[in-house]
Enzyme design. Structure first.
Site, PDB file in Angstrom:
ATOM      1  N   HIS A  14       0.800  -1.220   0.000  1.00 39.63           N
ATOM      2  CA  HIS A  14       0.000   0.000   0.000  1.00 39.63           C
ATOM      3  C   HIS A  14       0.833   1.270   0.000  1.00 39.63           C
ATOM      4  O   HIS A  14       0.560   2.196  -0.742  1.00 39.63           O
ATOM      5  CB  HIS A  14      -0.954  -0.005   1.205  1.00 39.63           C
ATOM      6  CG  HIS A  14      -1.899   1.151   1.197  1.00 39.63           C
ATOM      7  ND1 HIS A  14      -1.534   2.401   1.671  1.00 39.63           N
ATOM      8  CD2 HIS A  14      -3.150   1.260   0.738  1.00 39.63           C
ATOM      9  CE1 HIS A  14      -2.566   3.225   1.504  1.00 39.63           C
ATOM     10  NE2 HIS A  14      -3.559   2.559   0.952  1.00 39.63           N
ATOM     11  N   LEU A  62      -3.221  -8.262   3.464  1.00 40.78           N
ATOM     12  CA  LEU A  62      -3.790  -9.401   4.178  1.00 40.78           C
ATOM     13  C   LEU A  62      -5.131  -9.804   3.600  1.00 40.78           C
ATOM     14  O   LEU A  62      -5.495 -10.977   3.636  1.00 40.78           O
ATOM     15  CB  LEU A  62      -3.933  -9.062   5.667  1.00 40.78           C
ATOM     16  CG  LEU A  62      -2.599  -9.044   6.418  1.00 40.78           C
ATOM     17  CD1 LEU A  62      -2.779  -8.458   7.803  1.00 40.78           C
ATOM     18  CD2 LEU A  62      -2.033 -10.456   6.500  1.00 40.78           C
ATOM     19  N   ALA A  63      -5.867  -8.825   3.094  1.00 42.57           N
ATOM     20  CA  ALA A  63      -7.212  -9.111   2.600  1.00 42.57           C
ATOM     21  C   ALA A  63      -7.448  -8.302   1.335  1.00 42.57           C
ATOM     22  O   ALA A  63      -6.745  -7.337   1.044  1.00 42.57           O
ATOM     23  CB  ALA A  63      -8.243  -8.768   3.667  1.00 42.57           C
ATOM     24  N   SER A  64      -8.458  -8.720   0.603  1.00 48.93           N
ATOM     25  CA  SER A  64      -8.700  -8.134  -0.701  1.00 48.93           C
ATOM     26  C   SER A  64      -9.823  -7.095  -0.617  1.00 48.93           C
ATOM     27  O   SER A  64     -10.997  -7.441  -0.530  1.00 48.93           O
ATOM     28  CB  SER A  64      -9.077  -9.278  -1.655  1.00 48.93           C
ATOM     29  OG  SER A  64      -9.356  -8.775  -2.922  1.00 48.93           O
ATOM     30  N   GLY A  65      -9.445  -5.827  -0.642  1.00 50.70           N
ATOM     31  CA  GLY A  65     -10.408  -4.726  -0.675  1.00 50.70           C
ATOM     32  C   GLY A  65     -10.272  -3.992  -1.991  1.00 50.70           C
ATOM     33  O   GLY A  65      -9.797  -4.554  -2.985  1.00 50.70           O
ATOM     34  N   HIS A  82      -8.274  -1.745  -3.124  1.00 49.31           N
ATOM     35  CA  HIS A  82      -6.945  -1.580  -3.732  1.00 49.31           C
ATOM     36  C   HIS A  82      -6.583  -2.800  -4.565  1.00 49.31           C
ATOM     37  O   HIS A  82      -6.013  -2.683  -5.645  1.00 49.31           O
ATOM     38  CB  HIS A  82      -5.882  -1.372  -2.658  1.00 49.31           C
ATOM     39  CG  HIS A  82      -6.103  -0.136  -1.855  1.00 49.31           C
ATOM     40  ND1 HIS A  82      -6.492   1.048  -2.422  1.00 49.31           N
ATOM     41  CD2 HIS A  82      -6.002   0.093  -0.524  1.00 49.31           C
ATOM     42  CE1 HIS A  82      -6.614   1.963  -1.481  1.00 49.31           C
ATOM     43  NE2 HIS A  82      -6.337   1.409  -0.323  1.00 49.31           N
TER      44      HIS A  82
END
Lengths: 124, 124
Positions: free
Chosen positions: A10, A71-74, A76
């Protein structure tokens, strides 16, 4: 054929924030001496995605694995990253890019994280 | 003495974003049947930190390990989380809270992530 790995994170205003990603990159490079490994950031840090891709292409890399270090798919990972990959292919039509799942979709890594937290926590 | 583990993550507008954190929580609970395990989010998702802490305290938990499920330590971990912990202690003065390092400061997890990425990438 020369290959590359691009670790996509990020970015942050905090300079030390990048250290874990750089350390992961060093560890991958130690395992894969045949592969060029770079970090790239969505925002607030450099290099950005396209600069990192350009650098790999200049080194003769024809296939890049992009590992989204999230860690997780949002949004971005679901929106920004596919757009960047599409733009990179437009810029370098001969390039092959494969995008890995995020960390939290890898069973082995969920297990490793869970084991680590459980081991570090207050005893019951 | 009853113990708890609070998995602290950022939160997202994307509902499925929470799945990896919930799955890590399930895996920890399977390893630590003596311990109450909950997720909590900084923003955009519930429960928030204080609701999650209150829930643990209502269950009789006296010691909570907080695991910040962030890859790297930026302002959320360096500023927001310490403030939340301080407020929780003010709300529950008998409570003991220990905060673990972020994932990217755990050598074993850096190794696991690096190995996973290296194994999934294009061959050289």
């Amino acid at each position: 054929m020369k290959t590359g790995i691009l670790l996509f994170a990020h970015g942050s205003r905090t300079r030390e924030w990048a250290a874990p990603f750089e350390r992961i990159g060093e560890r991958i490079a130690a395992r894969r001496s045949d592969t060029a490994v770079v970090c790239a950031y969505l925002e607030l840090m450099s290099p950005d995605f396209h600069s990192a891709v350009d650098g790999l292409v200049e080194q003769g890399v024809a296939r890049i694995t992009v590992a989204p270090l999230f860690l997780a798919s949002g949004s971005h990972v679901q929106h920004d990253l596919p757009r960047l990959v599409e733009e990179a292919i437009e810029r370098h039509p001969q390039l092959r890019i494969r995008v890995l799942p995020v960390i939290g979709e890898a069973e082995a890594l969920l297990d490793a994280i869970a084991a680590w937290v459980a081991d570090q926590s207050f005893e019951g």
